[in-house]
Write a protein that holds these residues in place. Structure first.
Motif, mmCIF file in Angstrom:
data_model
loop_
_atom_site.group_PDB
_atom_site.id
_atom_site.type_symbol
_atom_site.label_atom_id
_atom_site.label_comp_id
_atom_site.label_asym_id
_atom_site.label_seq_id
_atom_site.Cartn_x
_atom_site.Cartn_y
_atom_site.Cartn_z
ATOM 1 N N PRO A 1 13.258 -38.003 18.259
ATOM 2 C CA PRO A 1 11.908 -38.542 18.063
ATOM 3 C C PRO A 1 11.805 -39.478 16.865
ATOM 4 C CG PRO A 1 11.780 -36.224 18.625
ATOM 5 C CD PRO A 1 13.236 -36.532 18.424
ATOM 6 N N ALA A 2 12.742 -39.370 15.921
ATOM 7 C CA ALA A 2 12.708 -40.227 14.730
ATOM 8 C C ALA A 2 13.315 -41.596 14.985
ATOM 9 C CB ALA A 2 13.443 -39.550 13.574
ATOM 10 N N GLY A 3 14.065 -41.754 16.064
ATOM 11 C CA GLY A 3 14.650 -43.056 16.349
ATOM 12 C C GLY A 3 16.003 -42.954 17.012
ATOM 13 N N LYS A 4 16.636 -44.110 17.233
ATOM 14 C CA LYS A 4 17.963 -44.163 17.838
ATOM 15 C C LYS A 4 18.992 -43.598 16.873
ATOM 16 C CE LYS A 4 21.415 -47.438 19.573
ATOM 17 N NZ LYS A 4 21.705 -48.833 19.957
ATOM 18 N N ILE A 5 19.908 -42.794 17.390
ATOM 19 C CA ILE A 5 20.980 -42.212 16.588
ATOM 20 C C ILE A 5 22.306 -42.912 16.860
ATOM 21 C CG2 ILE A 5 22.362 -40.127 16.219
ATOM 22 C CD1 ILE A 5 19.863 -38.502 16.914
ATOM 23 N N ALA A 6 22.560 -43.226 18.125
ATOM 24 C CA ALA A 6 23.888 -43.727 18.486
ATOM 25 C C ALA A 6 23.826 -44.574 19.737
ATOM 26 C CB ALA A 6 24.845 -42.553 18.706
ATOM 27 N N GLY A 7 24.870 -45.375 19.913
ATOM 28 C CA GLY A 7 25.047 -46.156 21.128
ATOM 29 C C GLY A 7 26.445 -45.928 21.675
ATOM 30 N N ALA A 8 26.563 -45.882 22.993
ATOM 31 C CA ALA A 8 27.846 -45.644 23.645
ATOM 32 C C ALA A 8 28.258 -46.871 24.453
ATOM 33 C CB ALA A 8 27.763 -44.424 24.557
ATOM 34 N N MET B 1 27.711 -43.740 15.763
ATOM 35 C CA MET B 1 26.495 -43.131 15.239
ATOM 36 C C MET B 1 26.237 -43.622 13.817
ATOM 37 S SD MET B 1 26.772 -39.165 16.365
ATOM 38 C CE MET B 1 26.611 -38.698 18.083
ATOM 39 N N ALA B 2 24.963 -43.729 13.483
ATOM 40 C CA ALA B 2 24.582 -44.097 12.122
ATOM 41 C C ALA B 2 24.373 -42.830 11.299
ATOM 42 C CB ALA B 2 23.301 -44.932 12.134
ATOM 43 N N TYR B 3 25.247 -42.611 10.319
ATOM 44 C CA TYR B 3 25.013 -41.517 9.372
ATOM 45 C C TYR B 3 24.018 -41.984 8.314
ATOM 46 C CZ TYR B 3 25.591 -38.436 5.406
ATOM 47 O OH TYR B 3 25.322 -37.593 4.350
ATOM 48 N N ASP B 4 24.297 -43.122 7.732
ATOM 49 C CA ASP B 4 23.388 -43.792 6.798
ATOM 50 C C ASP B 4 23.523 -45.274 7.094
ATOM 51 O OD1 ASP B 4 21.597 -44.222 4.795
ATOM 52 O OD2 ASP B 4 22.763 -43.284 3.208
ATOM 53 N N ILE B 5 22.612 -46.085 6.616
ATOM 54 C CA ILE B 5 22.696 -47.507 6.956
ATOM 55 C C ILE B 5 21.964 -48.340 5.912
ATOM 56 C CG2 ILE B 5 20.606 -47.634 8.401
ATOM 57 C CD1 ILE B 5 22.358 -49.285 10.382
ATOM 58 N N LYS C 1 13.877 -49.785 12.187
ATOM 59 C CA LYS C 1 13.178 -48.609 12.686
ATOM 60 C C LYS C 1 13.846 -48.068 13.947
ATOM 61 C CE LYS C 1 8.576 -49.769 10.912
ATOM 62 N NZ LYS C 1 7.188 -50.101 11.287
ATOM 63 N N ARG C 2 14.748 -48.851 14.529
ATOM 64 C CA ARG C 2 15.409 -48.438 15.762
ATOM 65 C C ARG C 2 16.549 -47.471 15.504
ATOM 66 N NH1 ARG C 2 17.975 -52.304 19.304
ATOM 67 N NH2 ARG C 2 18.066 -50.436 20.585
ATOM 68 N N VAL C 3 17.139 -47.522 14.320
ATOM 69 C CA VAL C 3 18.306 -46.703 14.004
ATOM 70 C C VAL C 3 17.944 -45.739 12.893
ATOM 71 C CG1 VAL C 3 20.718 -46.714 13.326
ATOM 72 C CG2 VAL C 3 19.799 -48.624 14.661
ATOM 73 N N ASP C 4 17.960 -44.451 13.195
ATOM 74 C CA ASP C 4 17.592 -43.453 12.197
ATOM 75 C C ASP C 4 18.826 -42.654 11.804
ATOM 76 O OD1 ASP C 4 15.251 -42.196 10.785
ATOM 77 O OD2 ASP C 4 16.214 -40.437 11.656
ATOM 78 N N PRO C 5 19.307 -42.791 10.580
ATOM 79 C CA PRO C 5 20.568 -42.175 10.182
ATOM 80 C C PRO C 5 20.542 -40.650 10.242
ATOM 81 C CG PRO C 5 19.928 -43.903 8.639
ATOM 82 C CD PRO C 5 18.755 -43.662 9.537
#
Length: 350
Positions: free
Chosen positions: A236-243, A259-263, A289-293
Protein backbone atom coordinates in the motif's frame (compact mmCIF):
# COMPACT_ATOMS: atom_id res chain seq x y z
CA UNK A 1 -1.23 -40.21 -12.40
CA UNK A 2 -1.58 -37.22 -10.10
CA UNK A 3 -0.64 -33.58 -10.58
CA UNK A 4 -1.31 -30.38 -8.62
CA UNK A 5 -1.03 -26.66 -9.25
CA UNK A 6 -1.54 -23.91 -6.67
CA UNK A 7 -2.71 -20.67 -8.27
CA UNK A 8 -0.72 -17.75 -6.80
CA UNK A 9 -3.16 -15.92 -4.53
CA UNK A 10 -5.82 -18.45 -5.50
CA UNK A 11 -6.82 -22.06 -5.06
CA UNK A 12 -5.34 -25.53 -5.50
CA UNK A 13 -6.22 -27.55 -8.61
CA UNK A 14 -5.54 -31.31 -8.73
CA UNK A 15 -5.71 -33.69 -11.68
CA UNK A 16 -6.01 -37.46 -11.33
CA UNK A 17 -5.65 -39.29 -14.63
CA UNK A 18 -5.70 -42.79 -16.02
CA UNK A 19 -4.18 -43.58 -19.42
CA UNK A 20 -5.21 -46.14 -22.03
CA UNK A 21 -3.26 -49.39 -22.41
CA UNK A 22 -0.94 -47.85 -24.96
CA UNK A 23 -0.25 -44.95 -22.61
CA UNK A 24 -0.75 -42.35 -25.31
CA UNK A 25 -4.18 -40.91 -24.44
CA UNK A 26 -6.15 -40.02 -21.31
CA UNK A 27 -8.72 -42.72 -20.51
CA UNK A 28 -10.24 -41.12 -17.39
CA UNK A 29 -9.85 -37.78 -15.64
CA UNK A 30 -10.97 -36.25 -12.36
CA UNK A 31 -10.31 -32.55 -11.68
CA UNK A 32 -10.67 -31.49 -8.04
CA UNK A 33 -9.59 -28.75 -5.63
CA UNK A 34 -10.70 -26.10 -3.16
CA UNK A 35 -11.83 -23.72 -5.90
CA UNK A 36 -15.35 -22.42 -6.57
CA UNK A 37 -17.33 -23.19 -9.72
CA UNK A 38 -20.84 -22.37 -10.86
CA UNK A 39 -22.62 -24.31 -12.15
CA UNK A 40 -20.99 -27.25 -10.39
CA UNK A 41 -21.92 -29.56 -13.27
CA UNK A 42 -19.32 -27.85 -15.46
CA UNK A 43 -16.58 -29.89 -13.81
CA UNK A 44 -18.14 -33.02 -15.30
CA UNK A 45 -17.94 -31.49 -18.74
CA UNK A 46 -14.22 -30.82 -18.23
CA UNK A 47 -13.56 -34.35 -16.99
CA UNK A 48 -15.37 -35.71 -20.05
CA UNK A 49 -13.55 -33.40 -22.45
CA UNK A 50 -10.17 -34.67 -21.22
CA UNK A 51 -10.99 -38.29 -22.10
CA UNK A 52 -9.33 -39.29 -25.35
CA UNK A 53 -6.90 -36.34 -25.32
CA UNK A 54 -3.38 -37.38 -26.47
CA UNK A 55 -0.78 -37.15 -23.71
CA UNK A 56 1.45 -35.13 -26.06
CA UNK A 57 -1.11 -32.32 -26.39
CA UNK A 58 0.56 -28.94 -26.00
CA UNK A 59 -0.25 -26.80 -22.97
CA UNK A 60 -1.97 -24.03 -24.92
CA UNK A 61 -4.18 -26.53 -26.78
CA UNK A 62 -5.05 -28.28 -23.54
CA UNK A 63 -6.01 -24.96 -21.92
CA UNK A 64 -8.18 -24.06 -24.91
CA UNK A 65 -9.97 -27.42 -24.71
CA UNK A 66 -10.62 -26.96 -20.97
CA UNK A 67 -11.87 -23.40 -21.48
CA UNK A 68 -14.27 -24.58 -24.15
CA UNK A 69 -15.58 -27.31 -21.83
CA UNK A 70 -16.19 -24.79 -19.05
CA UNK A 71 -18.18 -22.63 -21.45
CA UNK A 72 -19.97 -19.79 -19.64
CA UNK A 73 -19.31 -21.23 -16.16
CA UNK A 74 -17.97 -18.88 -13.46
CA UNK A 75 -14.54 -19.89 -12.16
CA UNK A 76 -13.36 -18.41 -8.84
CA UNK A 77 -9.81 -18.92 -7.57
CA UNK A 78 -8.60 -20.80 -10.65
CA UNK A 79 -8.55 -20.74 -14.44
CA UNK A 80 -8.58 -23.09 -17.41
CA UNK A 81 -4.81 -22.57 -17.61
CA UNK A 82 -4.49 -23.82 -14.03
CA UNK A 83 -6.38 -27.01 -14.90
CA UNK A 84 -4.15 -27.52 -17.94
CA UNK A 85 -1.04 -27.09 -15.79
CA UNK A 86 -2.28 -29.64 -13.23
CA UNK A 87 -2.99 -32.09 -16.07
CA UNK A 88 0.44 -31.51 -17.61
CA UNK A 89 2.06 -32.13 -14.23
CA UNK A 90 0.12 -35.38 -13.85
CA UNK A 91 1.39 -36.44 -17.26
CA UNK A 92 4.98 -35.60 -16.30
CA UNK A 93 5.39 -32.76 -18.80
CA UNK A 94 5.34 -30.02 -16.17
CA UNK A 95 7.09 -29.88 -12.82
CA UNK A 96 6.44 -28.13 -9.52
CA UNK A 97 8.79 -26.51 -7.04
CA UNK A 98 8.77 -29.72 -4.99
CA UNK A 99 10.32 -31.66 -7.87
CA UNK A 100 13.58 -29.70 -7.76
CA UNK A 101 16.50 -28.98 -5.45
CA UNK A 102 17.69 -25.39 -5.89
CA UNK A 103 21.32 -24.36 -5.71
CA UNK A 104 21.48 -21.07 -3.79
CA UNK A 105 24.26 -18.59 -4.48
CA UNK A 106 24.78 -15.43 -2.43
CA UNK A 107 27.28 -13.92 -4.81
CA UNK A 108 30.09 -11.45 -4.29
CA UNK A 109 29.97 -7.85 -5.65
CA UNK A 110 30.47 -7.75 -9.40
CA UNK A 111 30.52 -4.97 -11.99
CA UNK A 112 27.29 -4.42 -13.97
CA UNK A 113 28.31 -5.84 -17.37
CA UNK A 114 29.59 -9.01 -15.69
CA UNK A 115 26.28 -9.36 -13.84
CA UNK A 116 24.42 -9.29 -17.15
CA UNK A 117 26.79 -11.85 -18.64
CA UNK A 118 26.47 -14.19 -15.64
CA UNK A 119 22.70 -14.16 -16.02
CA UNK A 120 23.11 -15.32 -19.61
CA UNK A 121 25.72 -17.96 -18.81
CA UNK A 122 23.97 -19.51 -15.80
CA UNK A 123 20.58 -19.57 -17.56
CA UNK A 124 22.11 -21.35 -20.55
CA UNK A 125 23.87 -23.80 -18.22
CA UNK A 126 20.48 -24.76 -16.75
CA UNK A 127 19.01 -25.14 -20.23
CA UNK A 128 21.94 -27.33 -21.30
CA UNK A 129 21.66 -29.51 -18.20
CA UNK A 130 25.05 -28.41 -16.84
CA UNK A 131 23.50 -27.27 -13.56
CA UNK A 132 20.15 -27.59 -11.82
CA UNK A 133 17.68 -24.84 -10.91
CA UNK A 134 19.48 -21.99 -9.18
CA UNK A 135 18.72 -18.89 -7.11
CA UNK A 136 21.42 -16.20 -7.15
CA UNK A 137 21.41 -13.16 -4.88
CA UNK A 138 23.43 -10.40 -6.48
CA UNK A 139 25.77 -7.86 -4.90
CA UNK A 140 26.66 -4.73 -6.87
CA UNK A 141 30.19 -3.37 -7.19
CA UNK A 142 29.17 0.11 -8.43
CA UNK A 143 26.28 2.41 -9.36
CA UNK A 144 24.40 1.32 -12.46
CA UNK A 145 21.37 1.74 -14.65
CA UNK A 146 20.12 -1.49 -16.21
CA UNK A 147 17.88 -0.92 -19.21
CA UNK A 148 15.57 -3.51 -20.77
CA UNK A 149 16.54 -5.24 -23.98
CA UNK A 150 14.02 -3.24 -26.04
CA UNK A 151 14.47 0.18 -24.45
CA UNK A 152 15.97 3.18 -26.20
CA UNK A 153 19.22 4.25 -24.55
CA UNK A 154 18.76 7.97 -25.14
CA UNK A 155 15.08 7.92 -24.19
CA UNK A 156 15.75 6.20 -20.86
CA UNK A 157 19.07 7.60 -19.66
CA UNK A 158 20.21 11.19 -19.27
CA UNK A 159 23.88 11.00 -20.26
CA UNK A 160 24.85 14.09 -18.26
CA UNK A 161 23.07 12.80 -15.16
CA UNK A 162 24.77 9.42 -15.54
CA UNK A 163 28.20 11.08 -15.63
CA UNK A 164 27.37 13.28 -12.64
CA UNK A 165 26.41 10.30 -10.49
CA UNK A 166 29.13 7.95 -11.81
CA UNK A 167 26.65 5.54 -13.37
CA UNK A 168 27.59 2.54 -15.51
CA UNK A 169 24.85 1.94 -18.07
CA UNK A 170 24.25 -1.65 -19.13
CA UNK A 171 21.57 -3.56 -21.03
CA UNK A 172 20.07 -6.88 -19.94
CA UNK A 173 18.74 -9.71 -22.09
CA UNK A 174 15.16 -9.43 -20.79
CA UNK A 175 12.53 -6.81 -21.51
CA UNK A 176 10.91 -4.41 -19.06
CA UNK A 177 11.92 -1.05 -17.71
CA UNK A 178 15.07 0.64 -16.47
CA UNK A 179 16.43 -0.10 -13.00
CA UNK A 180 18.41 2.46 -10.98
CA UNK A 181 21.05 0.67 -8.91
CA UNK A 182 23.11 1.85 -5.96
CA UNK A 183 25.21 -0.71 -4.03
CA UNK A 184 23.74 -1.24 -0.60
CA UNK A 185 20.43 0.29 -1.64
CA UNK A 186 19.24 -2.51 -3.92
CA UNK A 187 18.36 -6.19 -3.56
CA UNK A 188 18.56 -8.14 -6.81
CA UNK A 189 18.10 -11.85 -7.42
CA UNK A 190 17.81 -14.20 -10.36
CA UNK A 191 16.06 -17.53 -10.72
CA UNK A 192 17.44 -19.88 -13.39
CA UNK A 193 14.86 -22.58 -14.05
CA UNK A 194 13.88 -25.40 -16.38
CA UNK A 195 10.95 -24.48 -18.60
CA UNK A 196 9.00 -27.41 -17.14
CA UNK A 197 8.40 -25.34 -14.00
CA UNK A 198 6.33 -22.78 -15.95
CA UNK A 199 4.88 -25.24 -18.47
CA UNK A 200 1.43 -24.10 -19.52
CA UNK A 201 1.73 -20.70 -17.84
CA UNK A 202 1.53 -17.50 -19.84
CA UNK A 203 4.23 -14.89 -19.21
CA UNK A 204 1.86 -12.95 -16.97
CA UNK A 205 0.84 -15.97 -14.91
CA UNK A 206 4.44 -17.16 -14.65
CA UNK A 207 5.48 -13.83 -13.12
CA UNK A 208 2.97 -14.27 -10.32
CA UNK A 209 3.93 -17.92 -9.90
CA UNK A 210 7.68 -17.26 -9.68
CA UNK A 211 7.31 -14.21 -7.41
CA UNK A 212 4.99 -15.96 -4.97
CA UNK A 213 7.79 -17.04 -2.63
CA UNK A 214 9.24 -13.55 -2.21
CA UNK A 215 5.80 -12.11 -1.55
CA UNK A 216 5.50 -14.69 1.23
CA UNK A 217 8.90 -13.64 2.58
CA UNK A 218 7.93 -9.97 2.54
CA UNK A 219 4.71 -10.71 4.40
CA UNK A 220 6.67 -12.52 7.09
CA UNK A 221 8.64 -9.28 7.48
CA UNK A 222 5.38 -7.43 8.11
CA UNK A 223 4.91 -5.94 4.63
CA UNK A 224 1.48 -6.26 3.01
CA UNK A 225 3.08 -7.24 -0.30
CA UNK A 226 1.06 -8.11 -3.40
CA UNK A 227 1.73 -9.01 -7.01
CA UNK A 228 0.65 -6.27 -9.43
CA UNK A 229 0.34 -7.35 -13.09
CA UNK A 230 2.34 -7.48 -15.22
CA UNK A 231 5.62 -7.56 -13.35
CA UNK A 232 5.57 -5.47 -10.16
CA UNK A 233 5.60 -6.27 -6.44
CA UNK A 234 4.01 -3.56 -4.32
CA UNK A 235 2.55 -2.66 -0.95
CA UNK A 236 0.00 0.00 0.00
CA UNK A 237 2.97 2.35 0.47
CA UNK A 238 4.15 1.98 -3.12
CA UNK A 239 6.08 -0.15 -5.60
CA UNK A 240 8.72 -2.40 -4.03
CA UNK A 241 10.18 -4.27 -6.97
CA UNK A 242 10.06 -4.98 -10.67
CA UNK A 243 10.62 -8.33 -12.39
CA UNK A 244 11.75 -9.30 -15.88
CA UNK A 245 11.99 -12.61 -17.67
CA UNK A 246 13.54 -14.32 -20.67
CA UNK A 247 12.84 -17.81 -22.00
CA UNK A 248 15.53 -19.62 -23.95
CA UNK A 249 15.02 -22.08 -26.80
CA UNK A 250 17.14 -24.59 -24.87
CA UNK A 251 14.38 -24.88 -22.26
CA UNK A 252 15.67 -22.47 -19.62
CA UNK A 253 13.86 -19.58 -17.97
CA UNK A 254 15.64 -16.55 -16.53
CA UNK A 255 13.53 -14.62 -14.03
CA UNK A 256 15.15 -11.71 -12.20
CA UNK A 257 13.86 -9.14 -9.73
CA UNK A 258 15.26 -5.83 -8.48
CA UNK A 259 13.99 -4.38 -5.19
CA UNK A 260 14.57 -0.96 -3.67
CA UNK A 261 15.96 -1.22 -0.15
CA UNK A 262 16.73 2.50 -0.04
CA UNK A 263 16.94 5.01 -2.86
CA UNK A 264 18.31 8.43 -3.68
CA UNK A 265 15.21 9.66 -5.49
CA UNK A 266 16.79 12.95 -6.56
CA UNK A 267 19.72 11.16 -8.19
CA UNK A 268 17.39 8.66 -9.86
CA UNK A 269 15.34 11.46 -11.41
CA UNK A 270 18.49 13.13 -12.72
CA UNK A 271 19.68 9.90 -14.35
CA UNK A 272 16.45 8.33 -15.65
CA UNK A 273 14.21 10.10 -18.11
CA UNK A 274 10.95 9.11 -16.47
CA UNK A 275 8.29 10.82 -18.56
CA UNK A 276 4.75 11.88 -17.83
CA UNK A 277 3.37 9.28 -20.23
CA UNK A 278 4.91 6.41 -18.24
CA UNK A 279 3.61 7.80 -14.94
CA UNK A 280 0.15 8.69 -16.26
CA UNK A 281 -1.29 5.20 -15.74
CA UNK A 282 0.31 4.73 -12.32
CA UNK A 283 -1.89 7.14 -10.37
CA UNK A 284 0.97 9.41 -9.34
CA UNK A 285 2.65 12.56 -10.59
CA UNK A 286 6.00 11.89 -8.94
CA UNK A 287 8.42 9.09 -9.79
CA UNK A 288 9.88 8.97 -6.30
CA UNK A 289 6.42 8.13 -4.95
CA UNK A 290 6.29 5.02 -7.12
CA UNK A 291 9.18 3.25 -5.39
CA UNK A 292 8.97 2.76 -1.64
CA UNK A 293 12.18 1.36 -0.14
CA UNK A 294 12.17 -1.71 2.06
CA UNK A 295 14.17 0.09 4.73
CA UNK A 296 11.32 2.46 5.53
CA UNK A 297 8.79 -0.38 5.72
CA UNK A 298 10.81 -2.82 7.83
CA UNK A 299 13.37 -0.79 9.78
CA UNK A 300 15.76 -3.68 9.09
CA UNK A 301 19.29 -3.61 7.70
CA UNK A 302 19.61 -4.74 4.10
CA UNK A 303 21.69 -7.74 5.17
CA UNK A 304 18.95 -8.85 7.55
CA UNK A 305 16.35 -8.72 4.79
CA UNK A 306 18.54 -10.74 2.42
CA UNK A 307 19.11 -13.36 5.11
CA UNK A 308 15.37 -13.48 5.80
CA UNK A 309 14.71 -14.05 2.08
CA UNK A 310 17.24 -16.88 1.95
CA UNK A 311 15.85 -18.49 5.09
CA UNK A 312 12.29 -18.30 3.76
CA UNK A 313 13.30 -19.82 0.41
CA UNK A 314 15.17 -22.65 2.16
CA UNK A 315 12.18 -23.26 4.40
CA UNK A 316 9.83 -23.51 1.46
CA UNK A 317 11.91 -25.47 -1.06
CA UNK A 318 14.75 -27.99 -1.12
CA UNK A 319 18.06 -26.12 -1.38
CA UNK A 320 21.81 -26.62 -1.37
CA UNK A 321 24.57 -24.03 -1.10
CA UNK A 322 26.32 -23.18 -4.34
CA UNK A 323 28.78 -20.86 -6.04
CA UNK A 324 29.43 -19.38 -9.46
CA UNK A 325 31.68 -21.97 -11.03
CA UNK A 326 35.09 -20.98 -12.46
CA UNK A 327 34.23 -21.97 -16.03
CA UNK A 328 30.96 -19.98 -15.79
CA UNK A 329 32.87 -16.92 -14.66
CA UNK A 330 35.33 -17.42 -17.52
CA UNK A 331 32.50 -17.64 -20.05
CA UNK A 332 30.83 -14.57 -18.59
CA UNK A 333 34.06 -12.56 -18.71
CA UNK A 334 34.36 -13.42 -22.38
CA UNK A 335 30.80 -12.27 -23.00
CA UNK A 336 31.55 -8.93 -21.31
CA UNK A 337 34.22 -8.26 -23.93
CA UNK A 338 32.29 -9.54 -26.92
CA UNK A 339 28.78 -8.43 -26.03
CA UNK A 340 27.63 -6.79 -22.82
CA UNK A 341 30.24 -4.01 -22.51
CA UNK A 342 30.20 -3.23 -26.23
CA UNK A 343 28.73 -0.03 -27.63
CA UNK A 344 26.79 -2.14 -30.13
CA UNK A 345 24.92 -3.97 -27.35
CA UNK A 346 24.41 -1.05 -24.98
CA UNK A 347 23.23 1.11 -27.88
CA UNK A 348 21.28 -1.72 -29.50
CA UNK A 349 18.25 0.58 -29.47
CA UNK A 350 19.80 4.07 -29.71
Amino acid sequence: MHGEYKVPGGKLVAADLELNEAGDTIAAAVISGDFFLEPAEAIGAVNGALVGVPVATKARDLAALVAEAFGDATLVGFTADAVATAVRRALGHATGWEHHTFEVIHDEPREPHLQMALDEVIARAVGDGERGPTLRIWEWERNAVVIGSFQSLRNEVDAEGARKHDITVTRRVSGGGAMFIQPGNTITYSLYLPASLVDGLSFERSYAFLDDWVIGALRELGIDATYVPLNDIASPAGKIAGAAQKRYASGAVLHHVTMAYDIDADAMLEVLRIGREKLSDKGTKSANKRVDPLRSQTGMAREQIVEAFLAYFAGRYATTQGTVRPHELERASGLVDTKFASEAWIGLVP
